[in-house]
Design a protein around this motif. Structure first.
Motif, mmCIF file in Angstrom:
data_model
loop_
_atom_site.group_PDB
_atom_site.id
_atom_site.type_symbol
_atom_site.label_atom_id
_atom_site.label_comp_id
_atom_site.label_asym_id
_atom_site.label_seq_id
_atom_site.Cartn_x
_atom_site.Cartn_y
_atom_site.Cartn_z
ATOM 1 N N ASN A 24 0.627 -1.245 0.047
ATOM 2 C CA ASN A 24 0.027 -0.193 -0.061
ATOM 3 C C ASN A 24 0.961 1.147 0.135
ATOM 4 O O ASN A 24 1.661 1.576 0.920
ATOM 5 C CB ASN A 24 -0.746 0.157 0.994
ATOM 6 N N ILE A 25 0.693 1.930 -1.008
ATOM 7 C CA ILE A 25 1.466 3.286 -1.303
ATOM 8 C C ILE A 25 0.414 4.643 -1.193
ATOM 9 O O ILE A 25 -0.145 4.512 -2.124
ATOM 10 C CB ILE A 25 2.401 3.605 -2.134
ATOM 11 N N LYS A 26 0.579 5.490 -0.243
ATOM 12 C CA LYS A 26 -0.257 6.780 -0.450
ATOM 13 C C LYS A 26 -1.790 6.130 -0.629
ATOM 14 O O LYS A 26 -2.417 6.622 -1.442
ATOM 15 C CB LYS A 26 0.214 7.491 -1.515
ATOM 16 N N GLY A 27 -2.155 5.030 0.226
ATOM 17 C CA GLY A 27 -3.604 4.575 0.258
ATOM 18 C C GLY A 27 -4.145 3.946 -1.102
ATOM 19 O O GLY A 27 -5.035 3.478 -1.246
ATOM 20 N N LYS A 28 -2.859 3.412 -1.900
ATOM 21 C CA LYS A 28 -3.212 2.628 -3.166
ATOM 22 C C LYS A 28 -2.513 1.403 -3.042
ATOM 23 O O LYS A 28 -1.438 1.218 -2.664
ATOM 24 C CB LYS A 28 -2.896 3.550 -4.568
ATOM 25 N N GLU A 29 -3.447 0.212 -3.519
ATOM 26 C CA GLU A 29 -2.586 -1.135 -3.494
ATOM 27 C C GLU A 29 -1.994 -1.185 -4.746
ATOM 28 O O GLU A 29 -2.387 -0.966 -6.013
ATOM 29 C CB GLU A 29 -3.579 -2.281 -3.269
ATOM 30 N N ILE A 30 -0.533 -1.299 -4.490
ATOM 31 C CA ILE A 30 0.280 -1.574 -5.788
ATOM 32 C C ILE A 30 0.813 -3.046 -5.853
ATOM 33 O O ILE A 30 1.076 -3.671 -4.918
ATOM 34 C CB ILE A 30 1.675 -0.653 -5.679
ATOM 35 N N GLU A 31 0.311 -3.677 -6.888
ATOM 36 C CA GLU A 31 0.625 -5.021 -7.080
ATOM 37 C C GLU A 31 1.968 -5.060 -8.083
ATOM 38 O O GLU A 31 1.944 -4.393 -9.116
ATOM 39 C CB GLU A 31 -0.353 -5.749 -7.800
ATOM 40 N N ASN A 55 13.192 -5.991 -5.617
ATOM 41 C CA ASN A 55 11.748 -5.698 -5.182
ATOM 42 C C ASN A 55 11.420 -4.336 -5.130
ATOM 43 O O ASN A 55 10.306 -3.722 -5.515
ATOM 44 C CB ASN A 55 11.381 -6.669 -4.010
ATOM 45 N N LEU A 56 12.291 -3.384 -4.480
ATOM 46 C CA LEU A 56 12.118 -2.135 -4.220
ATOM 47 C C LEU A 56 11.856 -1.474 -5.626
ATOM 48 O O LEU A 56 11.166 -0.569 -5.828
ATOM 49 C CB LEU A 56 12.991 -1.539 -3.381
ATOM 50 N N ARG A 57 12.681 -1.707 -6.531
ATOM 51 C CA ARG A 57 12.713 -1.237 -7.888
ATOM 52 C C ARG A 57 11.416 -1.617 -8.437
ATOM 53 O O ARG A 57 10.725 -0.708 -9.234
ATOM 54 C CB ARG A 57 13.986 -1.751 -8.495
ATOM 55 N N MET A 58 11.213 -2.773 -8.420
ATOM 56 C CA MET A 58 9.906 -3.369 -9.296
ATOM 57 C C MET A 58 8.747 -2.435 -8.548
ATOM 58 O O MET A 58 7.628 -2.234 -9.220
ATOM 59 C CB MET A 58 9.731 -4.740 -8.963
ATOM 60 N N ALA A 62 6.238 -0.289 -10.676
ATOM 61 C CA ALA A 62 4.779 -0.463 -10.645
ATOM 62 C C ALA A 62 4.078 0.566 -10.076
ATOM 63 O O ALA A 62 3.039 1.016 -10.864
ATOM 64 C CB ALA A 62 4.561 -1.674 -9.783
ATOM 65 N N PHE A 63 4.567 1.357 -8.902
ATOM 66 C CA PHE A 63 3.655 2.556 -8.645
ATOM 67 C C PHE A 63 3.714 3.522 -9.603
ATOM 68 O O PHE A 63 2.661 4.341 -10.028
ATOM 69 C CB PHE A 63 4.203 3.182 -7.321
ATOM 70 N N ARG A 64 4.793 3.767 -10.303
ATOM 71 C CA ARG A 64 4.847 4.934 -11.345
ATOM 72 C C ARG A 64 3.941 4.698 -12.393
ATOM 73 O O ARG A 64 3.490 5.566 -13.084
ATOM 74 C CB ARG A 64 6.410 5.134 -11.477
ATOM 75 N N ARG A 294 -8.514 -2.798 -11.334
ATOM 76 C CA ARG A 294 -8.329 -4.145 -11.009
ATOM 77 C C ARG A 294 -7.319 -4.733 -11.951
ATOM 78 O O ARG A 294 -7.535 -4.475 -13.204
ATOM 79 C CB ARG A 294 -9.280 -4.878 -10.746
ATOM 80 N N ILE A 295 -6.311 -5.264 -11.590
ATOM 81 C CA ILE A 295 -5.246 -5.785 -12.367
ATOM 82 C C ILE A 295 -5.759 -7.322 -12.760
ATOM 83 O O ILE A 295 -6.394 -8.121 -12.106
ATOM 84 C CB ILE A 295 -3.757 -6.001 -11.628
ATOM 85 N N ILE A 296 -5.768 -7.417 -14.106
ATOM 86 C CA ILE A 296 -6.261 -8.859 -14.812
ATOM 87 C C ILE A 296 -4.903 -9.473 -14.363
ATOM 88 O O ILE A 296 -3.843 -9.229 -15.225
ATOM 89 C CB ILE A 296 -6.507 -8.677 -16.220
ATOM 90 N N GLU A 297 -4.804 -10.674 -13.547
ATOM 91 C CA GLU A 297 -3.783 -11.194 -13.196
ATOM 92 C C GLU A 297 -3.118 -11.975 -14.403
ATOM 93 O O GLU A 297 -3.887 -12.572 -15.315
ATOM 94 C CB GLU A 297 -4.233 -12.395 -12.165
ATOM 95 N N LYS A 298 -1.642 -11.761 -14.557
ATOM 96 C CA LYS A 298 -1.001 -12.494 -15.661
ATOM 97 C C LYS A 298 -1.521 -14.094 -15.636
ATOM 98 O O LYS A 298 -1.519 -14.699 -16.812
ATOM 99 C CB LYS A 298 0.452 -12.269 -15.629
ATOM 100 N N GLY A 299 -1.490 -14.440 -14.542
ATOM 101 C CA GLY A 299 -1.878 -16.065 -14.349
ATOM 102 C C GLY A 299 -3.109 -16.335 -15.092
ATOM 103 O O GLY A 299 -3.483 -17.554 -15.610
ATOM 104 N N LEU A 300 -4.175 -15.397 -15.016
ATOM 105 C CA LEU A 300 -5.356 -15.662 -15.565
ATOM 106 C C LEU A 300 -5.220 -15.622 -17.189
ATOM 107 O O LEU A 300 -5.870 -16.540 -17.829
ATOM 108 C CB LEU A 300 -6.414 -14.605 -15.187
ATOM 109 N N ILE A 301 -4.445 -14.641 -17.566
ATOM 110 C CA ILE A 301 -4.166 -14.579 -19.014
ATOM 111 C C ILE A 301 -3.787 -15.918 -19.635
ATOM 112 O O ILE A 301 -3.921 -16.530 -20.713
ATOM 113 C CB ILE A 301 -3.661 -13.381 -19.290
#
Ligand SMILES: [Zn+2]
Length: 332
Positions: A24-31, A55-58, A62-64, A294-301
């Protein structure tokens, strides 16, 4: 690779697996897709500093990406492209002289500042105007260097700065090889390209995640880039299409996507993706007109397109037509 396992109380061999992570960054869930190190002996996760940094870079990327914000490496590109230091550039922009330094050290710029930087990166003309109008704010030497860099950019072919993102090359390839493509259709072609590329090669074509928006799967960064076209076809200058870096198999699969899906309008493609499991599952509980990031999980694709390949007994890339024709006939 060796790391310390707290459970084994010893230096152990470890292996690395990818793992979906959330923060959670600034109230947003970042996956994002991060990595974890696993002890070879006892199979528990162990701490490895390099992996934490990765992981911090990723997470930061992702946030940006989610926020449509400029990345640190893009800011570095600006400095190199115009041969200007971070301090003089801050001054040209009328910002505090340490502002860019902070951004380059990882501080996240506001959307407004980020948009300004993106414009500068992509439009030398804008940079030139900025330089000429505010040159009294910087030293003569800094002015001269930047001015010379701008001149050599003008002399060379007017190319944009090379983007490092694979998805941008895919977008360019689709735009060059497919006529009258609207932003809506482009999004769907990207989605099918990602799905079928995974099914046929086992790899994802690009790392980006798409979101389950009202009108189907959307890759956010691409959306922002072309949103001004609305429902009109995307038309860009020819020089925007140069430097497409894709290999043979990538191009072959994209060619098949263009042949088999590029013939449909954005609206038809939207209806197709609505009929498919990854988008519909991701939107469970949402109304038809309800916005969602909502992110469409790559696993679903991955699962969906693997199943399609099996079900239609696809052996060759050209067999993708079995699916597109079948789906179109079911819907219309
Ligand atoms: Zn262990």
């Amino acid at each position: 690779m060796l790391g310390f396992c707290e459970k084994c109380h010893d230096m152990v061999k470890y292996y690395i697996v990818e793992k979906k992570m959330e923060k959670n960054i600034k109230g947003k869930e970042i996956e994002y897709i991060g990595k974890v190190a696993v002890c070879d002996e006892c199979k528990t996760e162990i701490f490895v500093a390099d992996i934490r940094d990765y992981n911090l870079r990723m997470l930061d990327d992702a946030f940006r990406e989610k926020e449509g914000l400029i990345s640190v490496s893009e800011m570095e590109l600006i400095l190199g492209k115009y041969d200007i230091g971070k301090r003089p550039l801050s001054l040209l922009l009328g910002w505090g002289e340490g502002t860019l330094t902070r951004y380059l050290d990882g501080d996240i710029p506001t959307k407004q500042y980020s948009d300004i930087l993106k414009t500068i990166l992509n439009e030398p003309k804008h940079m030139k105007k900025l330089l000429e109008e505010n040159k009294e704010r910087i030293t003569g030497i800094a002015y001269k260097r930047c001015s010379e860099a701008l001149m050599s950019i003008e002399k060379e072919s007017p190319m944009t700065v090379k983007s490092e993102d694979k998805i941008d090359h895919v977008v360019k390839y689709l735009l060059v090889n497919c006529s009258d493509i609207t932003p809506l259709a482009l999004q769907k072609l990207l989605y099918y390209a990602q799905g079928f590329f995974k099914a046929f090669t086992g790899e994802y074509l690009f790392h980006n995640n798409c979101e389950a928006w009202i009108h189907g799967p959307v890759y956010r960064s691409v959306y922002y880039k072309y949103k001004n076209y609305g429902y009109n076809p995307i038309e860009e200058n020819e020089w925007d299409y140069t430097d497409i870096e894709l290999d043979k198999i990538e191009k072959e699969i994209l060619d098949s996507i263009i042949r088999n899906f590029g013939c449909y309008s954005g609206k038809v493609l939207e209806k197709m993706t609505h009929a498919e499991m990854p988008w519909s599952i991701t939107r469970i509980g949402l109304g038809d007109d309800e916005g969602s990031d909502r992110i469409i999980e790559k696993g679903l694709i991955k699962k969906y397109f693997q199943d399609i390949k099996l079900k239609h007994n696809m052996l060759n890339i050209s067999d993708i037509s079995d699916y597109s024709i079948d789906l179109f006939n079911k819907l219309y």
